[in-house]
Design a protein around this motif. Structure first.
Motif, mmCIF file in Angstrom:
data_model
loop_
_atom_site.group_PDB
_atom_site.id
_atom_site.type_symbol
_atom_site.label_atom_id
_atom_site.label_comp_id
_atom_site.label_asym_id
_atom_site.label_seq_id
_atom_site.Cartn_x
_atom_site.Cartn_y
_atom_site.Cartn_z
ATOM 1 N N UNK A 96 3.997 -8.841 4.959
ATOM 2 C CA UNK A 96 5.049 -7.866 4.649
ATOM 3 C C UNK A 96 4.611 -6.927 3.538
ATOM 4 N N UNK A 142 1.655 -5.947 2.704
ATOM 5 C CA UNK A 142 0.694 -4.959 3.176
ATOM 6 C C UNK A 142 1.374 -3.905 4.025
ATOM 7 N N UNK A 143 2.336 -4.339 4.828
ATOM 8 C CA UNK A 143 3.075 -3.355 5.623
ATOM 9 C C UNK A 143 3.786 -2.368 4.706
ATOM 10 N N UNK A 144 4.403 -2.873 3.655
ATOM 11 C CA UNK A 144 5.080 -1.989 2.707
ATOM 12 C C UNK A 144 4.106 -1.022 2.065
ATOM 13 N N UNK A 145 2.914 -1.543 1.760
ATOM 14 C CA UNK A 145 1.925 -0.652 1.148
ATOM 15 C C UNK A 145 1.559 0.476 2.099
ATOM 16 N N UNK A 146 1.360 0.107 3.342
ATOM 17 C CA UNK A 146 1.000 1.134 4.325
ATOM 18 C C UNK A 146 2.087 2.207 4.383
ATOM 19 N N UNK A 147 3.329 1.777 4.384
ATOM 20 C CA UNK A 147 4.432 2.731 4.414
ATOM 21 C C UNK A 147 4.460 3.593 3.158
ATOM 22 N N UNK A 197 2.086 4.287 1.213
ATOM 23 C CA UNK A 197 0.970 5.214 1.240
ATOM 24 C C UNK A 197 1.272 6.414 2.125
ATOM 25 N N UNK A 198 1.911 6.141 3.232
ATOM 26 C CA UNK A 198 2.243 7.229 4.148
ATOM 27 C C UNK A 198 3.241 8.168 3.512
#
Lengths: 160, 99, 617
Positions: free
Chosen positions: B74, B76-81, B83-84
């Motif tokens: 979770x 890492x998913x938040x980080x990806x978001x 970052x986007x």
């Protein structure tokens, strides 16, 4: 013999830890962590918790590291713009203080050689599915939630 | 290989991880440092379990590892978001909850 | 007993119907018929109930309400005895006459207004009947307040007129002041006597368990309430202003019923008054003062309704004086006759106003030709008010005078006799100015319609005939009541009383006739000569101004102080606290950088501290 293995694993563990924290490249940091995790798995084997060691290798090293590498790749990669650290001194002081506090507690423990006996996978399984059944079920729910959560959070915006 | 030494080792790893959490700038670097801390804790528990012959410690760590895996996913998913949306990977830039 | 309940229920049902069914209320005349029907039923029921009392004596019906374990239960009850039955018949009768009269007088009103008017009438009837039928002080108080509400609503019926709205408020507040005393009296009597119920209070006063200062304070409190409602000095100020309401309302409320409620209450608690000579002395003194003072104010009035208003105040003073002197029976007799002839006078005045659209006596004159019925009925009422034989007013006035004299109050007797002289003068002054005199006021004036004349005629008949045997009847009814355990002696007054009374009355009439009729002396010239005295009378002895000054000094000043206190001190403290809080928050904001790692420093530091503490212990 065991002691030699212990010290070996311990050295690898600490080296990896320091490497994780210090590396400029994220890939290098990730793989340093992988080393640490593998060293820990080794230690688990030494501590007669064989099943746990296997789990550590599979899940932790395999799963976590893979995810991390993906994440780094999907964002802007290993390029680290700017300095590695922010205010390293206070951080070091606090970390050091923590180490001292914890270490003194650790050293006050009686130096006994462990009883061991943690290798019984069957007994472990029984424990999980009887005494710890409810947590096990909850864990399944948690994992399900995590999967969906991660999916929803990170998916691309849909074109309207 | 005695309990105190095992504990000292795990607490040392814990301290290193703490330093990383407090000092690193990149989000993923911080996440990796958090992993170090988790791992240190797990090691300490297993060491204690080994010292007293308690299988329960292993079970606890077993669950802890599973939970950690979910948390990392979770996170890492938040980080990806983030970052986007923010275009940054510096933890310092995620500061909208300022007073 | 059942008939008493019917008498209460009928106007209540009318009120509910008119009040809760908007189409009925807005339709006007049908609402009026509902109300009239209800009050007729109430009258019939009251009459039957009165007959029942004569046959079988007083009756009480109680209902326990909310019985509690640690507290005596609250008892609601109907007391049907001679006094309350007579009063109920009187109230219902006058109310019926007034409501029928209103069908004519208020015919110019819009339909929804008319419905509202009759709804208020039903409310008032219910409240008044409830008041007279109550068996305990607390219930009386409840209905007392309800009556006050009805009065307020009816005085201020034409509420778009500022004068009417102000008058309604003035009436309400002035009587409210008295009502505070009433409440105190109710509570004190309960504290000292252990009960609210009249009959029980009388028993305890008789056997001595309810006595001393507590009894006096309680009775004085009740008297204050009565003084407010019955316009005793200095609470009388509301009644003249209350003439802003429609004339039938004045007839009902401010002649016959509501103002009589105070006297009724005092008659009801006559057994308690007998044990409190100090309070009785005050009642007598203030009654005489009220009677004389308001008679003087009536002498200079131009507005026919105001003349009648002052007259009412004056006559109420008579009644209260009788009560104070110990002649409560005489007071009640005068209450009954006064209800009839004063209502009659008001309705006749209303007839004049309806035809001429003015209240001013100096715009009237010579109307006996065009309005003979009105003139005749007014004359009968005036004769009764002046106390001329053989009208009922003569008998009741004489009983009052006799009662006062009997108990040895010579000065009071003299004052009341002088007042009788003034009374005769001012009412016949009004009569001459309106109906006789040289002027021919309004060529278009016409007699009122039968719907208005019929109630007038009925009241006139009652006024004329009630004298014959009236006193005996009243005394008999009072004898079957809880308040007069030893009955009322229907004796004949000593001969000196009717002689002096008639002399005073005839002298007053003669003076009025000579000045306004024959022109033997000039009232205008006299007025000019006595200008300063006239001014005092016109300014109502400056009582209103006194009240206003007291209000300004006693009420506005403390409010200003309290207001200042609230604005600067209380608000100041509150605002200071908020300012400090905001400043503190501004100062502390710096610690919240929004960056996780900054907070984590504190977390780790705290963890170290905890570990150290744990290690130590």
């Amino acid at each position: 013999m065991k002691d030699l293995a212990f010290y070996g694993f311990a050295a690898a563990l600490l080296a990896g830890a320091v490497g994780t924290v210090v590396s400029r490249s994220l890939y290098r940091a990730a793989f340093s962590l992988a080393a640490t995790l593998l060293a820990t798995a080794g230690l688990y084997f030494l501590l007669t918790a064989a099943v746990l060691g296997a789990v550590q290798i599979l899940l932790y090293t395999g799963g976590v590291l893979t995810l991390t590498v993906y994440a780094v790749a999907l964002t802007d990669g290993e390029r680290l713009a700017g300095p590695r650290w922010r205010r390293p001194l206070p951080a070091a002081v606090l970390a050091g203080g923590l180490a001292v506090a914890l270490g003194s507690a650790a050293l006050s423990v009686e130096p006994s050689v462990g009883l061991g006996g943690l290798e019984d996978g069957r007994a472990l399984g029984v424990e999980v599915f009887t005494t710890y059944l409810v947590p096990f079920e909850l864990l399944s729910v948690l994992l399900l939630g995590a999967i969906f959560g991660a999916l929803v959070v990170a998916r691309k915006e849909r074109e309207p | 290989m005695t309990l105190p030494r095992l504990l000292v080792l795990s607490f040392a790893m814990f301290a290193v991880g703490t330093f990383g959490v407090l000092a690193r700038r990149h989000v993923i670097a911080v996440l990796l440092s958090i992993e170090l801390m988790f791992n240190a804790a797990n090691l300490a528990i297993v060491s204690a379990a080994w010292a007293h012959g308690l299988l329960h410690g292993v079970v606890v760590v077993f669950f802890a590892i599973a939970v950690t895996v979910a948390e990392v996913a979770v996170g890492l998913a938040l980080f990806v978001l983030a970052h986007r949306l923010r275009g940054t990977n510096q933890l310092d830039d995620l500061n909208t909850l300022r007073g | 007993m059942i008939w008493a309940i019917v008498a209460l229920a009928a106007p209540a049902l009318a009120l509910v119907a008119i009040g809760l069914i908007p189409p009925l209320r807005r339709s006007g005349r049908p609402a009026a018929w509902v109300s009239v029907a209800a009050i007729s039923a109430a009258l019939a029921a009251a009459a039957v109930a009165a007959a029942e009392v004569v046959r079988s004596g007083p009756a009480v019906r109680e209902v326990l309400w909310a019985p509690l374990h640690s507290f005596p239960p609250v008892r609601f009850g109907i007391l049907l005895d001679g006094l309350s039955a007579t009063m109920a018949v009187l109230v219902a009768g006058v109310a019926l006459a007034v409501q029928v009269y209103s069908l004519g007088y208020m015919s110019g009103e819009s339909r929804p207004s008319l419905g509202r008017y009759f709804a208020y009438h039903s409310l008032f009837a219910f409240a008044m009947l409830g008041l007279v039928l109550s068996h305990n002080t607390l219930q009386t108080y409840v209905f007392w307040e309800l009556v006050g509400l009805g009065s307020y609503l009816l005085i201020g019926f034409w509420f778009e007129r500022p004068a009417a709205a102000r008058a309604a408020l003035k009436a309400f507040w002035t009587t409210r002041l008295g009502d505070v005393g009433f409440a105190v009296g109710v509570v004190v009597l309960w504290a000292a006597g252990g009960t609210f119920v009249f009959s029980e209070l009388f028993e305890r006063a008789a056997d001595g368990s309810l006595a001393g200062p507590m009894l006096a304070v309680g009775v004085a409190g009740l008297y204050l309430g009565a003084a407010g409602k019955s316009a005793q000095f200095p609470f009388h100020v509301w009644l003249p202003d209350a003439m802003e309401g429609p004339t039938p309302v004045s007839a009902l409320i401010h002649a016959a019923t509501m103002v009589a409620a105070g006297v009724y209450l005092m008659v009801r608690i006559a057994p308690l008054l007998a044990h409190t000579p100090t309070v009785s002395a005050w009642v007598l003194g203030i009654g005489c003062l009220t009677a004389f003072l308001s008679a003087t104010m009536a002498l200079v009035e131009r507005d026919v309704k105001r003349v009648l208003a002052y007259s009412t105040v004056s006559q109420l003073g008579y009644m209260m004086a009788a009560v104070g002197a110990g002649a409560a029976g005489a007071a009640f007799f005068h209450l009954s006759t006064h209800a009839l002839f004063k209502a009659l006078l008001f309705l006749a005045a209303g007839s004049l106003i309806h035809a001429l659209h003015t209240n001013d006596l100096f715009e009237m004159g010579g109307l006996y030709k065009r309005m003979p019925w009105t003139a005749a009925t007014f004359l009968i009422g005036a004769l009764a008010l002046a106390g001329v034989f053989p009208l009922s007013g003569f008998f009741s006035k004489d009983e009052v005078l006799a009662g006062v004299l009997d108990h040895g109050h010579r000065f009071a007797f003299a004052v009341l006799l002088a007042t009788a002289f003034l009374t005769a003068f001012y009412i016949f002054r009004a009569f001459w100015l309106a109906f006789l005199g040289g002027r021919d006021a309004d060529r278009h004036a016409h007699e009122s319609p039968p719907v208005m004349l019929a109630p007038m005629a009925v009241l006139a008949a009652g006024t004329a005939l009630a004298g014959l045997g009236g006193w005996r009847a009243i005394a008999h009814m009072l004898g079957v009541s809880v308040s007069f355990p030893e009955g009322v002696h229907a004796g004949h007054p000593p001969a000196i009383v009717p002689v002096l009374g008639s002399a005073a009355a005839l002298a007053g009439i003669a003076l009025a006739w000579s000045g306004y009729g024959r022109g033997l002396w000039s009232p205008a010239a006299l007025r000019a000569q006595l200008a300063p005295a006239v001014r005092v009378l016109e300014r109502r002895w400056f009582i209103d101004d006194l009240f206003l000054a007291l209000y300004r000094a006693l009420y506005l000043v403390p409010t200003r102080i309290v207001g200042w206190f609230d604005r600067y001190l209380v608000d100041g403290v509150v605002n200071w606290v908020t300012d400090r809080t905001r400043a503190a928050s501004q100062a502390l904001r710096v610690t919240q950088s929004g960056r996780v790692q900054d907070a984590l420093y504190f977390l780790v530091a705290g963890a170290i501290v905890l570990l150290a503490l744990a290690a130590r212990s």
